[in-house]
Design a protein around this motif. Sequence first.
Motif, PDB file in Angstrom:
ATOM      1  N   PRO A   1      39.990  33.317  36.048  1.00 22.38           N
ATOM      2  CA  PRO A   1      40.030  31.846  36.025  1.00 22.38           C
ATOM      3  C   PRO A   1      39.980  31.321  34.593  1.00 22.38           C
ATOM      4  CG  PRO A   1      37.907  32.631  36.829  1.00 22.38           C
ATOM      5  CD  PRO A   1      38.784  33.824  36.735  1.00 22.38           C
ATOM      6  N   HIS A   2      40.698  30.231  34.364  1.00 19.71           N
ATOM      7  CA  HIS A   2      40.721  29.607  33.045  1.00 19.71           C
ATOM      8  C   HIS A   2      40.681  28.093  33.186  1.00 19.71           C
ATOM      9  CE1 HIS A   2      41.763  28.223  29.119  1.00 19.71           C
ATOM     10  NE2 HIS A   2      42.983  27.856  29.473  1.00 19.71           N
ATOM     11  N   MET A   3      39.736  27.472  32.490  1.00 17.02           N
ATOM     12  CA  MET A   3      39.637  26.017  32.402  1.00 17.02           C
ATOM     13  C   MET A   3      39.360  25.676  30.935  1.00 17.02           C
ATOM     14  SD  MET A   3      37.274  25.248  35.779  1.00 17.02           S
ATOM     15  CE  MET A   3      37.715  23.525  35.936  1.00 17.02           C
ATOM     16  N   PHE A   4      39.804  24.486  30.501  1.00 19.14           N
ATOM     17  CA  PHE A   4      39.696  24.146  29.083  1.00 19.14           C
ATOM     18  C   PHE A   4      39.513  22.640  28.939  1.00 19.14           C
ATOM     19  CE2 PHE A   4      41.554  24.520  24.619  1.00 19.14           C
ATOM     20  CZ  PHE A   4      40.543  25.360  24.159  1.00 19.14           C
ATOM     21  N   LEU A   5      38.636  22.239  28.017  1.00 12.95           N
ATOM     22  CA  LEU A   5      38.330  20.818  27.821  1.00 12.95           C
ATOM     23  C   LEU A   5      37.923  20.584  26.382  1.00 12.95           C
ATOM     24  CD1 LEU A   5      36.359  18.410  30.062  1.00 12.95           C
ATOM     25  CD2 LEU A   5      35.419  18.903  27.806  1.00 12.95           C
TER      26      LEU A   5
ATOM     27  N   ALA B   1      31.530  43.057  30.349  1.00 19.64           N
ATOM     28  CA  ALA B   1      31.951  44.178  31.183  1.00 19.64           C
ATOM     29  C   ALA B   1      31.990  43.715  32.642  1.00 19.64           C
ATOM     30  CB  ALA B   1      30.988  45.351  31.023  1.00 19.64           C
ATOM     31  N   PHE B   2      33.041  44.114  33.353  1.00 24.57           N
ATOM     32  CA  PHE B   2      33.222  43.749  34.763  1.00 24.57           C
ATOM     33  C   PHE B   2      33.291  42.232  34.946  1.00 24.57           C
ATOM     34  CE2 PHE B   2      30.403  47.571  34.666  1.00 24.57           C
ATOM     35  CZ  PHE B   2      31.408  48.500  34.881  1.00 24.57           C
ATOM     36  N   GLY B   3      34.046  41.589  34.077  1.00 26.67           N
ATOM     37  CA  GLY B   3      34.225  40.142  34.173  1.00 26.67           C
ATOM     38  C   GLY B   3      35.362  39.686  33.295  1.00 26.67           C
ATOM     39  N   GLU B   4      35.298  38.450  32.857  1.00 29.53           N
ATOM     40  CA  GLU B   4      36.390  37.869  32.076  1.00 29.53           C
ATOM     41  C   GLU B   4      36.509  38.514  30.694  1.00 29.53           C
ATOM     42  OE1 GLU B   4      32.839  35.407  30.716  1.00 29.53           O
ATOM     43  OE2 GLU B   4      33.524  36.363  32.571  1.00 29.53           O
ATOM     44  N   HIS B   5      37.725  38.537  30.185  1.00 27.94           N
ATOM     45  CA  HIS B   5      37.999  39.000  28.825  1.00 27.94           C
ATOM     46  C   HIS B   5      39.091  38.083  28.272  1.00 27.94           C
ATOM     47  CE1 HIS B   5      38.834  42.595  25.900  1.00 27.94           C
ATOM     48  NE2 HIS B   5      38.429  41.505  25.293  1.00 27.94           N
ATOM     49  N   LEU B   6      38.656  36.912  27.809  1.00 29.15           N
ATOM     50  CA  LEU B   6      39.562  35.866  27.368  1.00 29.15           C
ATOM     51  C   LEU B   6      39.458  35.683  25.858  1.00 29.15           C
ATOM     52  CD1 LEU B   6      38.825  33.256  30.174  1.00 29.15           C
ATOM     53  CD2 LEU B   6      40.879  34.669  29.970  1.00 29.15           C
ATOM     54  N   ARG B   7      40.587  35.322  25.251  1.00 27.25           N
ATOM     55  CA  ARG B   7      40.619  35.095  23.809  1.00 27.25           C
ATOM     56  C   ARG B   7      41.165  33.695  23.520  1.00 27.25           C
ATOM     57  NH1 ARG B   7      44.314  39.101  20.476  1.00 27.25           N
ATOM     58  NH2 ARG B   7      45.842  38.240  21.935  1.00 27.25           N
TER      59      ARG B   7
ATOM     60  N   ASP C   1      32.654  32.703  43.414  1.00 29.03           N
ATOM     61  CA  ASP C   1      32.965  34.085  43.768  1.00 29.03           C
ATOM     62  C   ASP C   1      33.434  34.887  42.553  1.00 29.03           C
ATOM     63  OD1 ASP C   1      33.697  36.191  45.897  1.00 29.03           O
ATOM     64  OD2 ASP C   1      35.572  35.924  44.767  1.00 29.03           O
ATOM     65  N   ALA C   2      32.957  36.147  42.438  1.00 31.86           N
ATOM     66  CA  ALA C   2      33.360  37.026  41.342  1.00 31.86           C
ATOM     67  C   ALA C   2      33.849  38.373  41.855  1.00 31.86           C
ATOM     68  CB  ALA C   2      32.197  37.227  40.375  1.00 31.86           C
ATOM     69  N   THR C   3      34.182  38.465  43.138  1.00 32.07           N
ATOM     70  CA  THR C   3      34.565  39.764  43.701  1.00 32.07           C
ATOM     71  C   THR C   3      35.893  40.278  43.146  1.00 32.07           C
ATOM     72  OG1 THR C   3      35.569  38.617  45.596  1.00 32.07           O
ATOM     73  CG2 THR C   3      33.301  39.382  45.846  1.00 32.07           C
ATOM     74  N   ARG C   4      36.692  39.411  42.545  1.00 35.43           N
ATOM     75  CA  ARG C   4      37.977  39.851  41.982  1.00 35.43           C
ATOM     76  C   ARG C   4      37.773  40.864  40.862  1.00 35.43           C
ATOM     77  NH1 ARG C   4      41.299  36.302  41.340  1.00 35.43           N
ATOM     78  NH2 ARG C   4      40.224  34.690  42.559  1.00 35.43           N
ATOM     79  N   TYR C   5      36.571  40.909  40.267  1.00 37.43           N
ATOM     80  CA  TYR C   5      36.317  41.855  39.182  1.00 37.43           C
ATOM     81  C   TYR C   5      35.927  43.248  39.694  1.00 37.43           C
ATOM     82  CZ  TYR C   5      36.376  37.635  36.342  1.00 37.43           C
ATOM     83  OH  TYR C   5      36.744  36.457  35.734  1.00 37.43           O
ATOM     84  N   ASN C   6      35.779  43.372  41.024  1.00 40.11           N
ATOM     85  CA  ASN C   6      35.583  44.680  41.654  1.00 40.11           C
ATOM     86  C   ASN C   6      34.368  45.420  41.091  1.00 40.11           C
ATOM     87  OD1 ASN C   6      36.302  46.623  43.571  1.00 40.11           O
ATOM     88  ND2 ASN C   6      37.528  47.789  42.095  1.00 40.11           N
TER      89      ASN C   6
END
Length: 372
Positions: A206-210, A171-177, A119-124
């Motif tokens: 959401p954030h996951m790391f490996l 745009a309209f999604g994640e913006h992680l650094r 699901d990606a609805t959180r990005y509106n």
Amino acid sequence: MKIAGHDITPAELRRRTGDTSSVAGIRQVVLDNGVERGVRAIELRTAAGLEIDLLVDRALDIGDARFKGVPFGWRSGNGYRHPGLHEHSDEGGLSWLRALDGLLVTGGLDHTLFGGEVDATRYNYPPKQTVSHGLHGRVTAIPARLLEAAEIWSGESAVLRVKGEVIQATAFGEHLRLTRTYEVDFDGHELRIHDVVDNLGFEPTPHMFLYHLNFGWPYVDEGTEFVAPITKHLWQSDSVAEQGASYRLLPAPARGFVEQVTEHELVAGSDGLHRVALLSADGESGVEVSWDASTMPNFFEWQNLRDGQYAVGLEPSSHHVGGDGASREDGSMTFLEHGESREYRTTIRILQGSAETAAVRSAIRAIGPQPD
């Protein structure tokens, strides 16, 4: 500092050479042939013989890794592909495997493990109701912005430091650094990794790391021992029961071997660290990996023991094997709010001689048992 068997001060070293890079240092290069053409890399060399190549244009991952001229990082045959060649959505999301090469291939930043649609609805953004993930996410194909590559001298010692940042955004999604820092002592034989992931966006993300830490021959060979404080195996691929190769003592390469993956439940030491090691059959060499158990509580052992691919992956992870969808269902998914971050610290240490390998085995055994 200990250099070539001599205890020597920085001042005395400078009296004996016009450039300390003759002993240890940092060099920036650009790879210029085949699929690697145009990939920026940084070579770290210590006076103890540790050589690490950092791939700036592949999320500042680690490529070749050697100690005293002997490789311990794995090479798959793929080469360090230029990110412009990456095929994120091809082959049912498994095209990440075409970028799998070198000592460290990072998974993340919003997804790791096997892919799927979530699901990606959180990005509106109404046209984007879902997002599709491939194996281990997008970050490994994103070039880093180099922030620092320097020798840091302080009194009688020095460190070589490389720092960069990787932005995963749409745009309209994640913006992680991801802000990534590597350090090695001028005369050292361990590599320290410090990663910080923060959310630059304004939606909970959401954030996951490996870390896919891949070790190869001759540090991986028939009789190599995997040592870890394990309470139980949380999950195993079907191939473990079908093939029965030991997770503890490695066999020789085998034609057509199917990868075996085990999620081990590890015991953390009193210092809050998880510790695992690969020790040679004769006990004369090895490598120890330790990391902060609080932010990477999960761990996978990847055995890729087929001819021409012979490797063991030691994989600290922020989440269990089920990946994004399963983590959302069981409530274990990490969602970063704006400005929120997660921090990861890991050390890779080369072991020399039977005394060091025996000491590491004893230290790990003191933390917890290990099933047969």
